[in-house]
Design a protein around this motif. Structure first.
Motif, PDB file in Angstrom:
ATOM      1  N   PRO A  90      29.298  37.155  46.326  1.00 37.30           N
ATOM      2  CA  PRO A  90      30.078  37.992  47.387  1.00 37.30           C
ATOM      3  C   PRO A  90      30.595  39.188  46.681  1.00 37.30           C
ATOM      4  N   MET A  91      30.947  39.160  45.293  1.00 36.83           N
ATOM      5  CA  MET A  91      31.474  40.321  44.709  1.00 36.83           C
ATOM      6  C   MET A  91      30.423  41.526  44.575  1.00 36.83           C
ATOM      7  N   ASP A  92      29.252  41.232  44.061  1.00 37.06           N
ATOM      8  CA  ASP A  92      28.092  42.194  43.985  1.00 37.06           C
ATOM      9  C   ASP A  92      27.586  42.713  45.372  1.00 37.06           C
ATOM     10  N   ALA A  93      27.502  41.673  46.388  1.00 34.87           N
ATOM     11  CA  ALA A  93      27.165  42.226  47.547  1.00 34.87           C
ATOM     12  C   ALA A  93      27.918  43.266  48.097  1.00 34.87           C
ATOM     13  N   LEU A  94      29.318  42.828  48.098  1.00 38.39           N
ATOM     14  CA  LEU A  94      30.263  43.796  49.068  1.00 38.39           C
ATOM     15  C   LEU A  94      30.466  45.048  48.262  1.00 38.39           C
ATOM     16  N   VAL A  95      30.304  45.059  46.950  1.00 37.67           N
ATOM     17  CA  VAL A  95      30.276  46.512  46.372  1.00 37.67           C
ATOM     18  C   VAL A  95      29.085  47.280  46.542  1.00 37.67           C
ATOM     19  N   LYS A  96      27.981  46.531  46.961  1.00 36.34           N
ATOM     20  CA  LYS A  96      26.764  47.338  47.026  1.00 36.34           C
ATOM     21  C   LYS A  96      26.931  47.914  48.580  1.00 36.34           C
ATOM     22  N   ALA A  97      27.390  47.107  49.217  1.00 37.22           N
ATOM     23  CA  ALA A  97      27.823  47.388  50.937  1.00 37.22           C
ATOM     24  C   ALA A  97      28.483  48.396  51.101  1.00 37.22           C
ATOM     25  N   SER A  98      29.709  48.447  50.184  1.00 36.58           N
ATOM     26  CA  SER A  98      30.482  49.615  50.197  1.00 36.58           C
ATOM     27  C   SER A  98      29.969  50.993  49.986  1.00 36.58           C
ATOM     28  N   GLY A 120      42.457  36.995  45.992  1.00 33.05           N
ATOM     29  CA  GLY A 120      41.542  36.059  45.447  1.00 33.05           C
ATOM     30  C   GLY A 120      41.042  36.907  44.336  1.00 33.05           C
ATOM     31  N   SER A 121      39.933  36.306  43.526  1.00 33.24           N
ATOM     32  CA  SER A 121      39.519  36.941  42.526  1.00 33.24           C
ATOM     33  C   SER A 121      38.011  37.829  42.914  1.00 33.24           C
ATOM     34  N   VAL A 122      37.660  37.493  43.994  1.00 35.24           N
ATOM     35  CA  VAL A 122      36.471  38.280  44.718  1.00 35.24           C
ATOM     36  C   VAL A 122      36.975  39.582  45.347  1.00 35.24           C
ATOM     37  N   GLY A 123      38.198  39.652  45.959  1.00 32.16           N
ATOM     38  CA  GLY A 123      38.901  40.714  46.247  1.00 32.16           C
ATOM     39  C   GLY A 123      39.209  41.712  45.325  1.00 32.16           C
ATOM     40  N   MET A 124      39.875  41.252  44.183  1.00 35.26           N
ATOM     41  CA  MET A 124      40.143  41.862  43.097  1.00 35.26           C
ATOM     42  C   MET A 124      39.079  42.478  42.347  1.00 35.26           C
ATOM     43  N   SER A 125      37.928  41.957  42.218  1.00 37.30           N
ATOM     44  CA  SER A 125      36.881  42.372  41.595  1.00 37.30           C
ATOM     45  C   SER A 125      36.414  43.488  42.303  1.00 37.30           C
ATOM     46  N   VAL A 265      49.981  51.086  54.056  1.00 34.47           N
ATOM     47  CA  VAL A 265      50.339  51.483  52.842  1.00 34.47           C
ATOM     48  C   VAL A 265      49.367  51.977  51.858  1.00 34.47           C
ATOM     49  N   VAL A 266      49.466  53.108  51.478  1.00 34.71           N
ATOM     50  CA  VAL A 266      48.332  53.761  50.474  1.00 34.71           C
ATOM     51  C   VAL A 266      48.680  53.752  49.176  1.00 34.71           C
ATOM     52  N   VAL A 267      47.822  53.444  48.140  1.00 30.99           N
ATOM     53  CA  VAL A 267      48.122  53.388  46.858  1.00 30.99           C
ATOM     54  C   VAL A 267      46.985  53.912  45.913  1.00 30.99           C
ATOM     55  N   GLY A 268      46.957  54.233  44.631  1.00 27.93           N
ATOM     56  CA  GLY A 268      45.676  54.686  43.961  1.00 27.93           C
ATOM     57  C   GLY A 268      45.289  53.870  43.081  1.00 27.93           C
ATOM     58  N   ARG A 269      44.005  53.956  42.770  1.00 25.65           N
ATOM     59  CA  ARG A 269      43.597  53.272  41.456  1.00 25.65           C
ATOM     60  C   ARG A 269      42.758  54.087  40.396  1.00 25.65           C
ATOM     61  N   ARG A 270      43.017  54.155  39.303  1.00 29.18           N
ATOM     62  CA  ARG A 270      42.067  55.001  38.436  1.00 29.18           C
ATOM     63  C   ARG A 270      40.998  54.399  38.253  1.00 29.18           C
ATOM     64  N   VAL A 271      39.843  55.091  38.384  1.00 33.41           N
ATOM     65  CA  VAL A 271      38.505  54.582  38.194  1.00 33.41           C
ATOM     66  C   VAL A 271      38.155  54.279  36.611  1.00 33.41           C
ATOM     67  N   ARG A 272      37.653  53.188  36.414  1.00 37.81           N
ATOM     68  CA  ARG A 272      37.439  52.810  34.998  1.00 37.81           C
ATOM     69  C   ARG A 272      35.956  52.397  35.089  1.00 37.81           C
ATOM     70  N   ARG A 273      35.391  52.913  34.100  1.00 44.06           N
ATOM     71  CA  ARG A 273      33.670  52.926  33.860  1.00 44.06           C
ATOM     72  C   ARG A 273      33.286  51.696  33.324  1.00 44.06           C
ATOM     73  N   SER A 274      34.171  50.991  32.751  1.00 40.91           N
ATOM     74  CA  SER A 274      33.775  49.837  31.803  1.00 40.91           C
ATOM     75  C   SER A 274      33.468  48.461  33.158  1.00 40.91           C
ATOM     76  N   PRO A 275      32.418  48.182  32.939  1.00 42.94           N
ATOM     77  CA  PRO A 275      31.857  47.200  33.936  1.00 42.94           C
ATOM     78  C   PRO A 275      32.694  45.829  33.590  1.00 42.94           C
ATOM     79  N   PHE A 276      33.509  45.619  32.640  1.00 37.94           N
ATOM     80  CA  PHE A 276      34.383  44.245  32.227  1.00 37.94           C
ATOM     81  C   PHE A 276      35.673  44.419  32.670  1.00 37.94           C
ATOM     82  N   GLY A 277      36.057  43.349  33.072  1.00 38.18           N
ATOM     83  CA  GLY A 277      37.689  43.160  33.476  1.00 38.18           C
ATOM     84  C   GLY A 277      37.896  43.832  34.763  1.00 38.18           C
ATOM     85  N   VAL A 278      39.123  43.446  35.321  1.00 42.01           N
ATOM     86  CA  VAL A 278      39.745  43.954  36.665  1.00 42.01           C
ATOM     87  C   VAL A 278      41.031  44.420  36.297  1.00 42.01           C
TER      88      VAL A 278
END
Length: 301
Positions: A90-98, A120-125, A265-278
């Motif tokens: 799910p995580m990889d597929a949804l990121v690709k679809a986005s 859940g973990s998928v949503g956060m990832s 509600v709108v909030v921001g998230r700073r982009v982090r290029r590391s593939p590890f962690g959430v």
């Protein structure tokens, strides 16, 4: 592929609520709605079992998105509904679809008894690994929940939208996040409520008494900073009513409080290029888990 509003669909009540919200958003944006159903193929030995054969796989991989699309077309005439099935995690597929979407919409279970999400973990990832804005919608979210109450005290789709709430850090304002919030308020023909929380300097936490006049002066400075950040945006969006709120205290708590009377509600998230962690940031993390309205997380540099 054309731009669209994409929603992850798995047949759960939260994903159905997300699909309804996404259909309404697609209509506001004049875009097609794309239903993405992610399914993980059953391992070959299990697929040969009587209860897990080809027919069972077909049921879960075809019936859910087909029936969802049919219902959405009936309830949201004028919105073009497309559907797609993607095998894999799910995580990889949804990121690709986005990557082909203007907006990705996901469902989230509500916390029992209180406002907020159980992310859940998928949503956060997915949120942490896509540059596309992501909206989380709770199970049970209704169209009327986004609207003001009528004279009888009942919200309905016939009444005006509730304000859009933007959580803003005046020390690091980002144009992408601010523009997203103004656009959402303009689409809904509603006010934009901009919430900024600030704290006293750290040395007050170590026993130094806070001077009331100093506190008041700091409050004026923070309010002036918020006004300065928003001034060019007010000029760019003259038809959007802007309500500025600069208060001392936790930014997350102020945004969560404001969410109780918000359509989004709108909030921001700073982009982090590391593939590890959430990593989504402490304020965004808190808002995601405790807001009482759909939450849009907008990635920015």
């Amino acid at each position: 592929m054309s731009r669209n509003v994409t929603v992850g669909l798995d047949g759960s009540s939260e994903s159905r609520a997300a699909a309804e919200w996404a259909a309404r958003e697609a209509k506001l944006r004049g875009l097609p709605l794309r239903l993405v159903h992610v399914w993980e193929p059953v391992p070959e030995p299990m697929a040969q079992a009587p209860l897990l054969g080809a027919e069972t796989q077909a049921h879960w991989s075809e019936r859910i998105p087909r029936e969802a699309a049919e219902g959405l077309r009936l309830r949201h005439p004028g919105v073009r509904v497309e559907r797609e099935q993607i095998p894999g995690g799910p995580m990889d597929a949804l990121v690709k679809a986005s990557k082909a979407a203007e907006l990705l919409v996901l469902g989230s279970r509500g916390l029992s008894g209180i406002g907020g999400f159980l992310v859940g973990s998928v949503g956060m990832s997915v949120i942490a690994h896509t540059d596309t804005p992501v909206v989380l919608v709770r199970a049970g979210e209704q169209a009327a929940d986004e609207h003001e109450k009528d004279p009888a005290g009942i919200p309905s789709a016939a009444t005006p939208y509730r304000p859009v709430v933007l959580g803003l850090d005046t020390g690091h304002p980002d144009d992408t996040v601010i523009a997203f919030a103004f656009e959402e308020a303009a689409r809904r023909d509603t006010a934009l409520r901009v919430v900024h929380g600030w704290s006293l300097p750290p040395y007050f936490a170590y026993g130094m008494p806070a001077d009331l006049e100093f506190h008041a002066e700091l409050g004026r400075q923070e309010a002036a900073a918020l006004t300065a950040v928003l001034r060019p945006w007010r000029q760019k969006y003259p038809d959007v009513e802007v309500v500025e709120e600069s208060r001392s205290g936790s930014p997350a708590n102020h945004v969560i409080d404001a969410s109780r009377e918000a359509s989004l509600v709108v909030v921001g998230r700073r982009v982090r290029r590391s593939p590890f962690g959430v990593h989504v940031g402490p304020v965004t993390h808190a808002v995601l888990h405790h807001a009482a309205a759909p939450v849009a997380v907008v990635a920015h540099d």
